[in-house]
Design a protein around this motif. Structure first.
Motif, PDB file in Angstrom:
ATOM      1  N   LYS A 297      35.985  38.311  34.757  1.00  0.00           N
ATOM      2  CA  LYS A 297      36.559  37.477  35.821  1.00  0.00           C
ATOM      3  C   LYS A 297      38.000  37.881  36.094  1.00  0.00           C
ATOM      4  CE  LYS A 297      34.820  34.184  37.461  1.00  0.00           C
ATOM      5  NZ  LYS A 297      33.986  34.117  38.684  1.00  0.00           N
ATOM      6  N   SER A 298      38.738  38.139  35.024  1.00  0.00           N
ATOM      7  CA  SER A 298      40.130  38.548  35.204  1.00  0.00           C
ATOM      8  C   SER A 298      40.599  39.288  33.952  1.00  0.00           C
ATOM      9  CB  SER A 298      41.017  37.323  35.434  1.00  0.00           C
ATOM     10  OG  SER A 298      42.374  37.713  35.372  1.00  0.00           O
ATOM     11  N   PRO A 299      41.280  40.435  34.154  1.00  0.00           N
ATOM     12  CA  PRO A 299      41.805  41.144  32.980  1.00  0.00           C
ATOM     13  C   PRO A 299      42.996  40.422  32.353  1.00  0.00           C
ATOM     14  CG  PRO A 299      42.475  42.273  34.989  1.00  0.00           C
ATOM     15  CD  PRO A 299      41.566  41.144  35.398  1.00  0.00           C
ATOM     16  N   PHE A 300      43.406  39.309  32.948  1.00  0.00           N
ATOM     17  CA  PHE A 300      44.520  38.532  32.388  1.00  0.00           C
ATOM     18  C   PHE A 300      44.031  37.127  32.056  1.00  0.00           C
ATOM     19  CE2 PHE A 300      46.428  41.741  35.120  1.00  0.00           C
ATOM     20  CZ  PHE A 300      47.290  42.344  34.215  1.00  0.00           C
ATOM     21  N   GLY A 301      44.515  36.602  30.935  1.00  0.00           N
ATOM     22  CA  GLY A 301      44.056  35.286  30.500  1.00  0.00           C
ATOM     23  C   GLY A 301      45.211  34.407  30.075  1.00  0.00           C
TER      24      GLY A 301
ATOM     25  N   ALA B 143      48.822  36.936  26.625  1.00  0.00           N
ATOM     26  CA  ALA B 143      48.892  38.353  27.017  1.00  0.00           C
ATOM     27  C   ALA B 143      47.709  39.153  26.467  1.00  0.00           C
ATOM     28  CB  ALA B 143      50.199  38.962  26.516  1.00  0.00           C
TER      29      ALA B 143
ATOM     30  N   GLU C 271      42.888  32.839  39.158  1.00  0.00           N
ATOM     31  CA  GLU C 271      42.942  34.099  38.415  1.00  0.00           C
ATOM     32  C   GLU C 271      44.208  34.895  38.771  1.00  0.00           C
ATOM     33  OE1 GLU C 271      40.245  32.905  39.721  1.00  0.00           O
ATOM     34  OE2 GLU C 271      38.536  33.161  38.368  1.00  0.00           O
TER      35      GLU C 271
ATOM     36  N   ILE D 102      47.277  33.406  37.168  1.00  0.00           N
ATOM     37  CA  ILE D 102      47.344  33.814  35.758  1.00  0.00           C
ATOM     38  C   ILE D 102      47.743  35.288  35.652  1.00  0.00           C
ATOM     39  CG2 ILE D 102      45.980  34.152  33.654  1.00  0.00           C
ATOM     40  CD1 ILE D 102      44.233  31.771  34.609  1.00  0.00           C
ATOM     41  N   ALA D 103      47.178  36.117  36.533  1.00  0.00           N
ATOM     42  CA  ALA D 103      47.472  37.558  36.461  1.00  0.00           C
ATOM     43  C   ALA D 103      48.964  37.815  36.677  1.00  0.00           C
ATOM     44  CB  ALA D 103      46.648  38.318  37.500  1.00  0.00           C
TER      45      ALA D 103
ATOM     46  N   SER E 193      50.925  36.573  33.733  1.00  0.00           N
ATOM     47  CA  SER E 193      50.787  37.447  32.558  1.00  0.00           C
ATOM     48  C   SER E 193      51.594  38.724  32.730  1.00  0.00           C
ATOM     49  CB  SER E 193      49.326  37.859  32.350  1.00  0.00           C
ATOM     50  OG  SER E 193      48.589  36.795  31.859  1.00  0.00           O
TER      51      SER E 193
ATOM     52  N   HIS F 231      44.525  46.163  37.745  1.00  0.00           N
ATOM     53  CA  HIS F 231      44.571  44.976  38.580  1.00  0.00           C
ATOM     54  C   HIS F 231      45.008  45.330  40.001  1.00  0.00           C
ATOM     55  CE1 HIS F 231      46.783  41.456  40.218  1.00  0.00           C
ATOM     56  NE2 HIS F 231      45.702  40.806  39.818  1.00  0.00           N
TER      57      HIS F 231
END
Lengths: 159, 221
Positions: free
Chosen positions: A132-136, A139, B36, B39-40, B43, B138
């Motif tokens: 869904k997303s490479p970021f959560g 980190a 998302e 959050i991206a 992060s 990303h």
């Protein structure tokens, strides 16, 4: 006389503050232990450069070693042996999975990001999942969804 | 023997770029167009500010001030950052295009710096380059998706690209001590980085109908 084995055993009590089931030893961030009489020097390296938990871990190391009677503790954070996710031990991987976080797949040091696409779900073991997303939320985590058990889950990212 | 002044100049420039862009990215926290992305960007902001801290720490070891003091107590004219990173956020397409242009360069920069003659910087670069793979992944995914999605998304990205390309090329402004930096094997130089960056940008762009100017004709900001 304190031995390196003693120190490792004690450091197994220090947990990652963001993943309280994983010790610093299992996380693979302790890179060196030097003992000079009453002084114990611990070298560690962060999982991610910007990891905000590093100061907590440093303080926890000092606290735990002092609790076991070590008089002087020095913790040095450096990148001499940089961390990668292959350094998480088998015990650590098992603990992550039980905690509900998919452990990072082993890789050959150059992470092919395709391996993020079908991560095994920690709840039902299905690989019918998607990224869904490479970021959560931290980190070191990515977010995934499982089509079989319909749960959204996180993975400790391969690095 | 490494020229310490030349090394410091390069690290200041990189650290300041990361610190400022980290703060710009953090402004998306709570305001992302979808959760998302919120959050991206948050992060990536955390990574950038953390990486800048590690660079300021290397400067500190070279005799400069404490990282927090250096980061927050200097006057504006003491910052070495590019103008690209300080531009105020606009809409999401603006931040996405800036992130794409900047992080593509940064990923190549840290890859090149793994050969740096100053060992602590080479070690840190080796670590950071792995983290940046997530940032470029990303950026590339979203540029490819929005770059061919709808007429509106394509034209928004195109507008931001047209506006930001001159600023992005400004990132490669050579240091006043560039010759020294190259000679001492600190870094292979902004020229070489720019060349590889142009190639990488074109690869992603080729998957979309977006247009890029001839880089050689662009006047850097």
């Amino acid at each position: 006389m304190v031995t390196e084995e003693n120190v490792k055993e004690w450091l197994d009590e220090v947990k990652d503050p963001e993943i309280p089931v994983l010790s610093l030893i299992d996380l693979g961030v302790i890179t060196k232990i030097d003992i000079h009489e009453s002084l114990v020097k611990v070298a560690m390296t962060p999982t991610f450069v910007g990891c905000p938990a590093i100061d907590y871990m440093k303080n926890d190391i000092v606290e735990v070693l002092q609790k076991h009677g070590v008089k002087e503790v020095e913790v040095d954070v450096n990148f001499e042996q940089s961390w990668n996710s292959n350094k998480i031990t088998q015990k650590g991987r098992k603990a992550l999975k039980e905690f509900g976080l998919a452990p990072p797949p082993k890789h050959v040091l150059i992470v092919d990001l395709d391996i993020l696409e079908h991560v095994q779900c920690p709840n039902c073991n299905s690989t019918n999942t998607e990224l869904k997303s490479p970021f959560g939320p931290t980190a070191c985590r990515s977010i995934h969804h499982c089509f079989d058990c319909k749960e959204t889950f996180e993975q400790f990212k391969p690095l | 023997m490494t020229n310490t002044e030349a090394l410091k100049e390069l690290i200041y420039k990189m650290a300041d770029d990361q610190l400022i862009l980290g703060h710009r990215n953090s402004e998306w926290t709570g305001f992302g167009p979808l959760l998302e992305e919120d959050i991206a960007f948050s992060s990536m902001a955390q990574d950038k500010v953390g990486q800048s801290y590690a660079l300021y720490q290397i400067l500190n070891d070279l005799g400069e001030g404490d990282p927090d003091t250096v980061a927050f107590m200097r006057n504006a004219d003491q910052f070495h950052n590019s103008q690209l990173v300080e531009l105020p956020n606009g809409e999401y397409d603006f931040s996405l295009v800036r992130h794409f242009l900047f992080d593509t360069a940064e990923a190549i920069r840290f890859q090149m710096l793994t050969n740096c003659s100053h060992e602590p910087l080479a070690q840190l670069a080796n670590k950071i380059k792995g983290e940046l793979r997530y940032h470029t992944m990303h950026a590339d995914i979203w540029i490819k998706q929005l770059g061919r999605a709808t007429e509106e998304s394509v034209s928004k990205l195109q507008d931001s690209l047209d506006r930001l390309i001159p600023y992005a090329i400004g990132v490669f402004e050579p240091s006043p001590m560039e010759d020294q930096i190259i000679e001492d094997k600190i870094f292979e130089g902004e020229g070489k980085l720019r060349q590889q960056w142009e190639e990488a940008i074109l690869v992603v762009k080729s998957k979309t109908p977006l247009n890029l100017p001839y880089f050689s004709l662009v006047k850097p900001v």
